[in-house]
Write a protein that holds these residues in place. Structure first.
Motif, PDB file in Angstrom:
ATOM      1  N   ILE A 118      11.051   2.811  -3.062  1.00 57.81           N
ATOM      2  CA  ILE A 118      10.574   4.171  -2.856  1.00 57.81           C
ATOM      3  C   ILE A 118      10.700   4.951  -4.161  1.00 57.81           C
ATOM      4  CG2 ILE A 118      12.849   4.941  -2.015  1.00 57.81           C
ATOM      5  CD1 ILE A 118      11.377   6.871  -0.156  1.00 57.81           C
ATOM      6  N   ARG A 119       9.694   5.759  -4.456  1.00 55.55           N
ATOM      7  CA  ARG A 119       9.708   6.611  -5.634  1.00 55.55           C
ATOM      8  C   ARG A 119       9.879   8.055  -5.157  1.00 55.55           C
ATOM      9  NH1 ARG A 119      10.006   2.070  -8.810  1.00 55.55           N
ATOM     10  NH2 ARG A 119       8.419   0.601  -8.109  1.00 55.55           N
ATOM     11  N   PHE A 120      10.982   8.665  -5.526  1.00 57.84           N
ATOM     12  CA  PHE A 120      11.260  10.019  -5.057  1.00 57.84           C
ATOM     13  C   PHE A 120      10.663  11.057  -6.000  1.00 57.84           C
ATOM     14  CE2 PHE A 120      14.683   7.696  -2.939  1.00 57.84           C
ATOM     15  CZ  PHE A 120      14.661   8.270  -1.675  1.00 57.84           C
ATOM     16  N   MET A 121      10.345  12.206  -5.430  1.00 58.10           N
ATOM     17  CA  MET A 121      10.034  13.380  -6.228  1.00 58.10           C
ATOM     18  C   MET A 121      11.352  14.125  -6.441  1.00 58.10           C
ATOM     19  SD  MET A 121       6.352  14.677  -4.744  1.00 58.10           S
ATOM     20  CE  MET A 121       5.891  15.426  -6.324  1.00 58.10           C
ATOM     21  N   ILE A 122      11.559  14.629  -7.654  1.00 59.10           N
ATOM     22  CA  ILE A 122      12.839  15.233  -7.997  1.00 59.10           C
ATOM     23  C   ILE A 122      12.611  16.469  -8.868  1.00 59.10           C
ATOM     24  CG2 ILE A 122      13.136  13.891 -10.108  1.00 59.10           C
ATOM     25  CD1 ILE A 122      16.100  13.608  -9.406  1.00 59.10           C
ATOM     26  N   LYS A 123      13.517  17.430  -8.793  1.00 58.45           N
ATOM     27  CA  LYS A 123      13.399  18.645  -9.589  1.00 58.45           C
ATOM     28  C   LYS A 123      13.378  18.304 -11.080  1.00 58.45           C
ATOM     29  CE  LYS A 123      17.050  20.527  -7.809  1.00 58.45           C
ATOM     30  NZ  LYS A 123      18.134  21.488  -7.490  1.00 58.45           N
ATOM     31  N   GLY A 179       0.805  -1.217   0.000  1.00 59.51           N
ATOM     32  CA  GLY A 179       0.000   0.000   0.000  1.00 59.51           C
ATOM     33  C   GLY A 179       0.837   1.266   0.000  1.00 59.51           C
ATOM     34  N   GLY A 180       0.194   2.359  -0.338  1.00 56.92           N
ATOM     35  CA  GLY A 180       0.879   3.624  -0.490  1.00 56.92           C
ATOM     36  C   GLY A 180       1.114   4.367   0.814  1.00 56.92           C
ATOM     37  N   ALA A 181       2.099   5.248   0.794  1.00 59.69           N
ATOM     38  CA  ALA A 181       2.400   6.130   1.922  1.00 59.69           C
ATOM     39  C   ALA A 181       3.356   7.210   1.428  1.00 59.69           C
ATOM     40  CB  ALA A 181       3.017   5.372   3.097  1.00 59.69           C
ATOM     41  N   VAL A 182       3.281   8.374   2.055  1.00 56.55           N
ATOM     42  CA  VAL A 182       4.239   9.441   1.796  1.00 56.55           C
ATOM     43  C   VAL A 182       5.312   9.385   2.867  1.00 56.55           C
ATOM     44  CG1 VAL A 182       4.623  11.927   1.735  1.00 56.55           C
ATOM     45  CG2 VAL A 182       2.603  10.963   0.633  1.00 56.55           C
ATOM     46  N   LEU A 183       6.555   9.253   2.458  1.00 51.89           N
ATOM     47  CA  LEU A 183       7.673   9.300   3.396  1.00 51.89           C
ATOM     48  C   LEU A 183       8.218  10.722   3.400  1.00 51.89           C
ATOM     49  CD1 LEU A 183       7.320   6.247   2.981  1.00 51.89           C
ATOM     50  CD2 LEU A 183       9.799   6.011   3.133  1.00 51.89           C
ATOM     51  N   ALA A 184       7.987  11.439   4.487  1.00 55.31           N
ATOM     52  CA  ALA A 184       8.443  12.825   4.637  1.00 55.31           C
ATOM     53  C   ALA A 184       9.823  12.794   5.279  1.00 55.31           C
ATOM     54  CB  ALA A 184       7.462  13.620   5.493  1.00 55.31           C
ATOM     55  N   ILE A 185      10.850  13.128   4.497  1.00 57.72           N
ATOM     56  CA  ILE A 185      12.242  12.925   4.897  1.00 57.72           C
ATOM     57  C   ILE A 185      12.925  14.253   5.182  1.00 57.72           C
ATOM     58  CG2 ILE A 185      14.401  11.806   4.210  1.00 57.72           C
ATOM     59  CD1 ILE A 185      12.611  10.505   1.892  1.00 57.72           C
ATOM     60  N   ASN A 186      13.694  14.311   6.272  1.00 55.40           N
ATOM     61  CA  ASN A 186      14.498  15.518   6.499  1.00 55.40           C
ATOM     62  C   ASN A 186      15.629  15.549   5.487  1.00 55.40           C
ATOM     63  OD1 ASN A 186      16.043  13.386   7.823  1.00 55.40           O
ATOM     64  ND2 ASN A 186      17.208  14.998   8.826  1.00 55.40           N
ATOM     65  N   HIS A 187      16.118  16.756   5.193  1.00 63.08           N
ATOM     66  CA  HIS A 187      17.087  16.900   4.095  1.00 63.08           C
ATOM     67  C   HIS A 187      18.328  17.638   4.602  1.00 63.08           C
ATOM     68  CE1 HIS A 187      18.361  16.518   0.104  1.00 63.08           C
ATOM     69  NE2 HIS A 187      17.662  17.454  -0.504  1.00 63.08           N
ATOM     70  N   LEU A 199       6.060   7.054  -1.724  1.00 59.96           N
ATOM     71  CA  LEU A 199       6.572   8.262  -2.359  1.00 59.96           C
ATOM     72  C   LEU A 199       7.473   9.015  -1.380  1.00 59.96           C
ATOM     73  CD1 LEU A 199       6.264   9.918  -5.017  1.00 59.96           C
ATOM     74  CD2 LEU A 199       4.557  11.283  -3.809  1.00 59.96           C
ATOM     75  N   GLY A 200       8.732   9.234  -1.779  1.00 58.56           N
ATOM     76  CA  GLY A 200       9.673   9.961  -0.938  1.00 58.56           C
ATOM     77  C   GLY A 200       9.625  11.445  -1.230  1.00 58.56           C
ATOM     78  N   VAL A 201       9.366  12.240  -0.201  1.00 52.42           N
ATOM     79  CA  VAL A 201       9.227  13.689  -0.347  1.00 52.42           C
ATOM     80  C   VAL A 201      10.128  14.388   0.664  1.00 52.42           C
ATOM     81  CG1 VAL A 201       7.618  15.638  -0.205  1.00 52.42           C
ATOM     82  CG2 VAL A 201       6.834  13.442  -1.114  1.00 52.42           C
ATOM     83  N   TYR A 202      10.780  15.465   0.219  1.00 48.66           N
ATOM     84  CA  TYR A 202      11.550  16.319   1.119  1.00 48.66           C
ATOM     85  C   TYR A 202      10.721  17.572   1.378  1.00 48.66           C
ATOM     86  CZ  TYR A 202      15.663  13.416   0.255  1.00 48.66           C
ATOM     87  OH  TYR A 202      16.542  12.366   0.182  1.00 48.66           O
TER      88      TYR A 202
END
Length: 260
Positions: free
Chosen positions: A63-68, A35-43, A111-114
């Motif tokens: 994990i699928r990251f969001m990237i510029k 199942g899905g989840a947002v991983l809120a990661i410190n940067h 989904l990996g998000v910073y």
């Protein structure tokens, strides 16, 4: 199987071996088995994503990251993004990336998000953007706060770069899932309240890890709060605002040259 992703995983394992990084992984059971989840990661550095991805891999997930979206301008990065379900984010067309991210979460991806958006030069938790909470609420999945500490000693902003066999200890903690199902997306107050909860949780987790980690006085990778020479949060904000203004000016100039 995703051969491109698997190749990247093997490279990540190799890099960890070359660096001799000792990863203390905590809270892996908080990563859902499915199942899905947002991983809120410190940067805090350029390589913290490797530790986070390896921790997720150990749980049998990816994990699928969001990237510029600027990374799409580089041929090899464009290939990797297109073959690893990475979500590119174009600041001028954020809605499209948001919709893609929500679809990814609904299909069961992690989904990996910073949420700090950029590396924190103070190594403390900055103010968070609301995207992580909004996407999780829209997709009906939780937010999992993630703290990585120690990887920034290898490579981060401020001139810190020690590539080689360092044997630096890295602490990685996946926190308890935060339920965002009650967030009213049409209410800024409702979203902001949950964003504040995520930030407070991340700060508490980070400080607990920092307080037990050995921090030599005066070191540039050590927060000012702990006697290091890293800039304070206020000092870092000035540096980061100046940096953001320069980048915005460069993007504007690039757009103008493209119209010419």
């Amino acid at each position: 199987m995703e051969p491109v992703y698997r190749t990247l995983e093997l490279i990540a394992f190799g890099l960890r071996g070359v660096q001799g990084l000792r990863i203390d992984r905590r809270g892996s059971d908080n990563i859902p088995a499915s199942g899905g989840a947002v991983l809120a990661i410190n940067h805090t550095g350029y390589l913290d994503f490797l530790a986070v991805a390896l921790g997720v891999e150990a749980r049998g997930r990816r994990i699928r990251f969001m990237i510029k979206s600027e990374m799409m301008d580089i041929a090899i990065m464009r290939f990797l993004i297109n073959h690893t379900k990475t979500v590119p984010v174009d600041r001028s067309a954020g809605h499209e990336a948001y919709a893609t991210a929500v679809d990814s979460l609904r299909s069961g991806e992690l989904l990996g998000v910073y949420p700090e958006a950029t590396i924190s030069r103070s190594f403390e938790i900055k103010e968070l953007k609301s995207g992580a909470v909004r996407m999780a609420a829209a997709a009906g999945v939780p937010v999992i706060p993630v703290i990585c500490w120690g990887a920034h000693r290898v490579w981060t902003k401020g001139g810190i770069r020690k590539i080689g066999y360092t044997r630096f200890p890295v602490v990685l903690e996946y926190g308890s899932p935060i339920d965002v199902s009650g967030v009213a997306l049409d209410s800024t107050a409702s979203v902001d309240e949950k964003v504040s909860q995520v930030r407070e949780t991340m700060s508490t987790m980070l400080h607990a890890i920092q307080d037990e980690y050995p921090h030599p006085a005066g070191e540039p990778w050590v927060p000012a709060r702990l006697g290091g020479s890293a800039p304070t949060a206020d000092e870092a904000k000035v540096i980061e605002d100046d940096e953001a203004a320069r980048k915005a000016a460069l993007r504007a100039a690039k757009r103008e040259s493209g119209r010419g």
